[in-house]
Enzyme design. Structure first.
Site, PDB file in Angstrom:
ATOM      1  CE  LYS A   1      -3.615   2.167   2.425  1.00  0.00           C
ATOM      2  NZ  LYS A   1      -5.255   2.047   3.315  1.00  0.00           N
TER       3      LYS A   1
ATOM      4  CE  LYS B   1      -6.014   1.886  -0.177  1.00  0.00           C
ATOM      5  NZ  LYS B   1      -6.532   1.432   0.794  1.00  0.00           N
TER       6      LYS B   1
END
Ligand code: PBG
Length: 326
Positions: A193, A251
């Site tokens: 992330k 992400k």
């Protein structure tokens, strides 16, 4: 000329026969925002997305199941007076998320419910961990995340999804879940992330933008990954796989399809990618101006995720895509 690649593009039937990827409704996860109270209110920077009270959440879950979706991911908007610097309310067994899980399960029992494990919705400074002495303290945060994950699993969450980027939390959460008898609860690790500016509309939705306080910076670069780094993703997934993650998530997704591809090649676990709020909002804004064909761009986007190697895609457009892919 013997080789004519265009022969494989000759007719719709030939193209269908040689098509490599067929995105399906079963690849999609619908993120849902939940708040206290009833009804729902729209989120200006996320056209078509709303914050739902529990009644509206239940209706939306039923709608998703009827459309053929298999999973939803819940994100809570916590009232400001329940937030503090330690994110204390994150592990409340009677909190908004446990009640939301129960509401979804009652409305659509077969829907897979994914809950977010991180402190930011509960943090008065919008950070994913415990603020301590001018920093976000890793190990005290992990202890809080374990309690949060157990509360969510006990409420009926099928998948807990740590999105906080603390070190060592996957193994600790696995042990905590197993210790609580939740051996069948899956862990979807947001293993990769990035500290991205594309989370802006999500933070509007939850009023969870990080704020500087007492030496803690107003951004998440001290725990989320540097957008310049690709190789580091492989280190993160190796650790999380070793600690017992069931799924690995990248992400943002669309701006990081190279990373999705590298992660896909480096693991045998299912790989998820998140078409994040800013990526979705860009497309919606252009479509609203008449500059892009929304539906065709959505299908092309989901196809790109699949081609890069994502098995699952979290997207705010999941309901639209369920219709478009039918
Ligand atoms: C928080 C969390 C964020 C998102 C999912 N979980 C925001 C953040 O890290 O600040 C972003 C999702 C999106 O932008 O769609 N733990």
């Amino acid at each position: 000329m013997r080789a004519r690649p265009r022969r494989n593009r000759l007719t719709p039937a030939v193209r269908a026969l040689v098509r490599e990827h067929r995105p399906a409704v079963t690849d999609l996860v619908l993120p849902l925002f939940v708040r206290e109270g009833s009804g729902n209110d729209p989120i200006a920077s996320l056209p078509g997305v709303a914050r739902h009270g529990l009644d509206s959440l239940a209706a939306q879950a039923r709608h998703a199941a009827d459309a053929g979706l298999r999973a939803v991911a819940l994100f809570p908007r916590i009232p400001d007076d329940l937030k503090d610097a330690r994110g204390t309310r994150a592990a409340d067994p009677d909190g908004l998320v446990p009640r939301a899980v129960a509401a979804v399960k009652a409305a659509a029992p077969d829907l897979v419910v994914i809950t977010d494990v991180a402190l930011d919705p509960y943090s008065s400074i919008g950070h994913d961990g415990v603020a301590d002495n001018g920093r976000i303290a890793n190990d005290p945060t992990v202890a809080r995340l374990c309690a949060q994950a157990v509360a969510q699993a006990r409420a009926g969450a099928d998948v807990v999804a740590p999105s906080d980027m603390m070190d060592g939390r996957i193994g600790a959460i696995r042990d905590a879940l197993d210790g609580a008898g939740c051996t069948d609860t899956l862990i979807c690790s947001y293993a990769v992330k990035y500290a991205s500016a594309f989370y802006g509309p999500f933070r509007d939705a939850l009023d969870s933008a990080p704020r500087a306080l007492d030496g803690i910076p107003g951004d998440k670069a001290g725990y989320q990954m540097d957008p310049a780094n690709g190789r580091e993703a492989l280190r993160e997934i190796a650790l999380d796989e070793g600690e017992g993650a069931d799924w690995l998530l990248v992400k943002p997704g669309l701006h990081y399809l190279d990373v999705v591809h590298r992660v896909r090649a480096a693991t045998t676990l299912p790989v998820a990618a998140y078409h994040v709020s800013g990526e979705y909002a860009m497309l919606m804004a252009a479509a609203a101006n008449g500059w892009l064909d929304r539906d065709r761009c959505l299908v092309e986007t989901i196809t790109a995720f699949r081609r890069a190697g994502a098995d699952l895609v979290f997207t705010y457009a999941a309901l639209d895509l369920a219709r478009l892919l039918r």
